[in-house]
Structures are given as C-alpha cells and as structure tokens.
Motif scaffolding. Structure first.
Motif, short mmCIF file in Angstrom:
data_model
loop_
_atom_site.label_atom_id
_atom_site.label_comp_id
_atom_site.label_asym_id
_atom_site.label_seq_id
_atom_site.Cartn_x
_atom_site.Cartn_y
_atom_site.Cartn_z
N GLY A 1 -6.45 5.57 -4.38
CA GLY A 1 -7.59 4.75 -3.96
C GLY A 1 -7.18 3.33 -3.62
O GLY A 1 -7.62 2.76 -2.62
N LEU A 2 -6.31 2.76 -4.45
CA LEU A 2 -5.84 1.39 -4.21
C LEU A 2 -5.02 1.30 -2.94
O LEU A 2 -5.13 0.32 -2.18
CB LEU A 2 -5.04 0.91 -5.42
N SER A 3 -4.18 2.30 -2.67
CA SER A 3 -3.37 2.28 -1.44
C SER A 3 -4.26 2.34 -0.20
O SER A 3 -4.01 1.65 0.80
CB SER A 3 -2.39 3.44 -1.45
N GLY A 4 -5.33 3.16 -0.25
CA GLY A 4 -6.26 3.20 0.87
C GLY A 4 -6.93 1.85 1.10
O GLY A 4 -7.07 1.40 2.25
N LEU A 5 -7.34 1.18 0.02
CA LEU A 5 -7.95 -0.14 0.16
C LEU A 5 -6.96 -1.16 0.70
O LEU A 5 -7.32 -2.00 1.55
CB LEU A 5 -8.49 -0.60 -1.19
N LEU A 6 -5.72 -1.12 0.24
CA LEU A 6 -4.71 -2.06 0.72
C LEU A 6 -4.44 -1.88 2.21
O LEU A 6 -4.26 -2.86 2.95
CB LEU A 6 -3.42 -1.91 -0.08
N SER B 1 -6.24 5.52 5.57
CA SER B 1 -6.98 4.83 4.52
C SER B 1 -8.14 5.68 4.00
O SER B 1 -8.32 5.82 2.79
CB SER B 1 -7.51 3.49 5.05
N LEU C 1 -8.44 7.36 0.27
CA LEU C 1 -9.60 7.09 -0.59
C LEU C 1 -10.28 8.40 -1.01
O LEU C 1 -10.68 8.55 -2.17
CB LEU C 1 -10.59 6.20 0.15
N LEU D 1 -6.57 -0.77 4.42
CA LEU D 1 -7.72 -1.32 5.12
C LEU D 1 -7.66 -2.85 5.18
O LEU D 1 -7.98 -3.46 6.21
CB LEU D 1 -9.01 -0.87 4.44
N VAL D 2 -7.24 -3.48 4.08
CA VAL D 2 -7.09 -4.93 4.07
C VAL D 2 -6.01 -5.37 5.05
O VAL D 2 -6.18 -6.35 5.81
CB VAL D 2 -6.78 -5.43 2.64
N GLY E 1 0.81 -1.22 0.00
CA GLY E 1 0.00 0.00 0.00
C GLY E 1 0.84 1.26 0.00
O GLY E 1 0.53 2.23 -0.71
#
Length: 253
Positions: A172-177, A221, A225, A179-180, A141
């Motif tokens: 956006g992808l870094s925020g999702l990663l 995150s 996003l 969170l995961v 991320g």
C-alpha cells in the motif's frame, strides 16, 4: 485394513502440509498466492514505468517553415530530443509528433543526479529539485515494494504469518509513493514549460502530452494499493465475514 487406511490418510495429510508450507493451510496459501500474483503484476508495471523515459512528450509547432520539426520525450532519468520529417507527421496534427515516428534521436541522462546541473530543453530549463524529488520518491516506492514481496515470500516459505500485515503495509505504501512521485513529476513538467530562457533565439511554442510510461505508473499504483488491500483483508479475523455470509446448514431429510 483399518490400520493401513489410517497410515494412508496420515501420509496424505503430511504431503498436503509440505505443499502448503509450515503453518499454512492449503486454502490460505492459495489466497496468498493469488494476492501475490496481483501484486507482482503491479510490481512489473512499476519497474517498467520507472525504468522507461516515455512519461511525457514535448512537441513544437509543426508549421515552422522547415522540412523538419523537433519533439522530445523524457522520464525520471533522461531526455531524448527527436528530429522528425514534416512529411511523416500526420496531416491533421498541429504539433510535431508523435515521438514514436522515425527520426534522428539524441538522448542524454539528466546531469542533476551527478553534477547538479539543470537540463535545457527547447530553450527551457528544468527545475532540478522537483525532478530529483520525483526520482527519489519513485525509487523509494520500488524499494518498499521489494520489501513487501520479500515479506510475502517469507510467509509462503517459512509460515511467518505475522509478515502478511507488514507486506500489506509495504504494498500500500509503495502504491502511494508512486502516486506522489507521479504528481511531483507533473509539477516539474509544468515548471519546465514555464521556465523560458530570455536569451536569443526565442523559445519555440511548446505543448506537452503524457505518454504510456506514466500510464503504467498509474496502473501500477492502483494495482499495488489493491494488492495491499487484499493482503490486509487476509489478516482480518474470519468472524465478521462469517456473520455477513453464513454457511448454509445441512438440509433436513
């Protein structure tokens, strides 16, 4: 006189173009900088969260018949076990802590990054696969976030506007990663609490509470996003927004 006015206006236009960068209008540059500032706040929180170890606190029961009690805090990379004096623990607290109290601290880095060994905390064993997955996803991320920052910097410096959409996707992808990674870490904490060693002495009763590093990760995150959404809005054509918010025409005399 008219010729001199024309030259002055042309010089002002060129100065504005130099300030805005090649191919960028000053208004658009300002919007990109505001969105980049928002993403930079998220990036700072993300680096702070991943680099610190105050993700979760593990607390033993305070009433153990001793003058001291044990607490621990851990993150993605290391765990710190802390021995606290009972007299320093708040009177109304049932468990030992908080970990910010003064005491003897022993910090060790997790060995499953090097030798592949599990860590043992309060007669409990970590599940290294989950801890490794959380750390790798968090680093991924941060890497994607850095690529997003690079894309927007290229837009501002070189005028490569096609990279705005790429930067939006990266943020956006870094925020999702992140969170995961946070969710995987939460599952690893639950696995740690449940994996009690059968060997004597018996494992002490243990409670856990999430700390400020995890809060920074959640905030980072959400901000990343939001920053990615702002950059994505800047890539949309202006006509939908113009139809929703039409500009007022000139007033009749």
């Amino acid at each position: 006189m008219m010729w001199s006015n024309f030259l002055m206006q042309e010089e002002d236009r060129r100065r504005g173009a130099r300030r805005a960068g090649p191919g960028l209008a000053p208004e658009r540059e300002g919007k990109l900088k505001l969105a980049l500032l928002l993403a930079a706040v998220g990036a700072a929180l993300a680096v702070l969260a991943v680099g610190t170890e105050f993700w979760v606190e593990l607390n033993t029961v305070k009433a153990n018949g001793s003058a001291v009690c044990d607490a621990a805090y851990l993150g993605l990379w290391k765990v710190c076990v802390k021995r606290l004096w009972q007299e320093d623990v708040p009177a109304g607290r049932r468990t030992c802590g908080p970990a910010q109290l003064p005491g003897e601290t022993n910090c060790t880095y997790f060995k499953f990054f090097t030798t592949g060994e599990n860590a043992h905390i309060f007669h409990r064993t970590t599940k290294k696969e989950m801890n490794l997955a959380a750390a790798v996803i968090a680093v991924l991320g941060l890497t994607v976030m850095a690529l997003g920052c690079l894309c927007i910097i290229m837009v501002l410096s070189k005028g490569a506007e096609f990279l705005v959409r790429v930067g939006a996707i990266c943020f956006g992808l870094s925020g999702l990663l992140l969170l995961v990674s946070l969710e995987v870490f939460r599952h690893s904490v639950r696995a740690l609490v449940q994996r009690v060693s059968p060997e004597p002495p018996p494992a002490p009763a243990l409670t856990y509470e999430y700390s400020w590093s995890l809060g920074c990760c959640v905030g980072a995150s959400l901000i990343l996003l939001l920053g990615g959404g702002c950059f994505l809005l800047l890539t949309l054509p202006p006509w939908p927004w113009g139809s929703l918010c039409p500009k007022p025409g000139p007033r009749a005399p």
